[in-house]
Write an enzyme that holds these catalytic residues in place. Sequence first.
Site, PDB file in Angstrom:
ATOM      1  N   HIS A  97       0.779  -1.237   0.068  1.00  0.00           N
ATOM      2  CA  HIS A  97       0.009   0.130   0.011  1.00  0.00           C
ATOM      3  C   HIS A  97       0.739   1.182   0.164  1.00  0.00           C
ATOM      4  CE1 HIS A  97       1.015   0.558   4.249  1.00  0.00           C
ATOM      5  NE2 HIS A  97       0.646  -0.516   4.454  1.00  0.00           N
ATOM      6  N   CYS A 128       3.677  -4.486   6.398  1.00  0.00           N
ATOM      7  CA  CYS A 128       3.232  -4.545   5.200  1.00  0.00           C
ATOM      8  C   CYS A 128       4.407  -3.826   4.246  1.00  0.00           C
ATOM      9  CB  CYS A 128       2.139  -3.395   4.881  1.00  0.00           C
ATOM     10  SG  CYS A 128       0.580  -3.956   5.836  1.00  0.00           S
TER      11      CYS A 128
END
Length: 401
Positions: A328, A346
């Site tokens: 992301h 992430c």
Amino acid sequence: MTTPARPARSSLSRGAAAVVLGCTAVLATSALSACSGGSGARADDGRGEAPPAARISVSLSGTRAQAGRPVTVELAEGALKRVTVRDSEGGTLDGAVSPDGRTWTSTRPAAPGTSYTVEARDDRGGRAEQRFGTAEAEKVNKLTLAPGKNATVGIGQPLSLVFDHPVKDKAAVERRLKVTTSNGTTGSWGWITDYSGRDRVDWRPKTYWKPGTRATLKAELNGVDSGGEGGFFVRDYTTTMTVGRNQVVRVDLDAHRLTLLRDGEEVRSVPVSGGTPGGDKRSWGGTSVLMAKEGTVNMRSETVGLGDAYDKMVDSSMRLTWSGMYAHAAPWNAAFLGRVNHSSGCVGMSSEDAAWVYAQTQQGDPFEVSGADTKGAPEAGNGYGEWNLSWADWQTRSALS
């Protein structure tokens, strides 16, 4: 388990088809006599004699027969020519006659809460009809199927079924799952535990899908018993998907780069920052599959066991695991992109780069993550982690292996 009632019997007589049609079958353990019309008229074989009686028996009878069993029709003498078992909605149970012509057996079980009409014809022109019904299911099992119908997916996307209730008789369920592909792709079912804790079965190819492949799954489960406390299935399921572009996303956490490959060629490489080494914030390694492009997501640290470390609205979010690993946009981490792994697990990018990757990727694209300090490969049920198993190991997870 309830013992089925003794099969009811119905007579077949040559030349009597019209009058048999007008008879109401009595579902009992005694034989059913051939019906006759008028004042006792009997079918004639041309010599003034009625043909010898022929009788059938049906394995299920009454109005509350036990579902989950195949329907068997037996002929006392002669040979069956055709048998049709039709439900009240117009559906039929397929089946086959034995080599000696004496027995017909359905290839599918009788479904719960269903009324059936059995019509049999023998090789002498006789016809008989018999009816029965099955008891309602005390418990119903359902499933969630992925991907959705007519989806276009990446080369790593499996066909996946997650069950509402436990499946004890996995072999019985797997036998009713049929995958067909446009090019004869080799693949196998494998049973795993979904991240939710529920039973799940996935079908993945031996290697990544070939682009353009069309795959159809038919889960012909109506009438199948899950076994144990899982309950009956009371419907069939189907889905079709088409494999899109040949894309692989490679994430090198040591080099801090994400590279999109299309048809084996590099399209673009962007700087990233992965999970902080040395603890729970490390990223997952191995191969994960892009499960969904979720757009802007509210990410909260307590949902992944990291206390109150963060609560952010995150753009261009691409889910890779059920446990919360995404690729992301991470503009707040700009100082570390391309230099240091400093995220909470992430794979973060600049807003511009993340928007580009988001636009280029498709559900089912494999993300191949490497690095010296990861948490290892995710379990098969944590997203679509089955690509971390060898083909031989995956095949052993089939209930029919």
